[in-house]
Write an enzyme that holds these catalytic residues in place. Structure first.
Site, PDB file in Angstrom:
ATOM      1  N   CYS A  31     -10.031  -7.920   5.530  1.00 32.96           N
ATOM      2  CA  CYS A  31     -10.282  -8.679   4.298  1.00 32.96           C
ATOM      3  C   CYS A  31      -9.039  -8.675   3.402  1.00 32.96           C
ATOM      4  O   CYS A  31      -8.640  -7.629   2.891  1.00 32.96           O
ATOM      5  CB  CYS A  31     -11.487  -8.049   3.590  1.00 32.96           C
ATOM      6  SG  CYS A  31     -11.730  -8.556   1.887  1.00 32.96           S
ATOM      7  N   CYS A  34      -9.573  -7.442  -0.137  1.00 30.92           N
ATOM      8  CA  CYS A  34      -9.794  -5.981  -0.097  1.00 30.92           C
ATOM      9  C   CYS A  34      -8.451  -5.253  -0.048  1.00 30.92           C
ATOM     10  O   CYS A  34      -8.253  -4.256  -0.754  1.00 30.92           O
ATOM     11  CB  CYS A  34     -10.624  -5.589   1.121  1.00 30.92           C
ATOM     12  SG  CYS A  34     -12.279  -6.308   1.171  1.00 30.92           S
TER      13      CYS A  34
END
Length: 106
Positions: A31, A34
């Site tokens: 991600c 993230c």
């Protein structure tokens, strides 16, 4: 790393039974947002050590935890106080946002 790796095996002890607030970061290695947020999470964990605990839940290996807290997008940040979720945010965040996000709970 000041963050605690959270699993279904240690979640109750580290989060629900914690005597200080816990910021839980639901994330995944693939991600992008993230990965952008990760250094800010680490900085917060280091800066507020002893005032707030910071844990990370890898949603790929801990799907059960993610589902149990309604995580459908990542990164999702949840602040737990007295074992209960009290604030949630989804999406990448800057360090200043993180400080403001947890300030009322520490």
């Amino acid at each position: 790393m000041s963050e605690i790796i959270l699993t279904k095996e240690n979640f109750t002890k580290e989060v629900k039974e914690s005597n200080i607030p816990v910021l839980v970061d639901f994330w995944a290695s693939w991600c992008g947002p993230c990965r952008m947020t990760a250094p800010n999470i680490t900085k917060l964990a280091d800066s507020y050590k002893g005032k707030i605990k910071v844990g990370k839940v890898d949603v790929d290996s801990q799907q059960e935890l993610a589902v149990s807290y309604g995580v459908s997008s990542i990164p999702t940040l949840i602040v737990f106080k007295n074992g209960q979720p009290v604030a949630t945010h989804t999406g990448a965040v800057a360090y200043n946002f993180l400080e403001a996000f947890v300030r009322d709970f520490i």
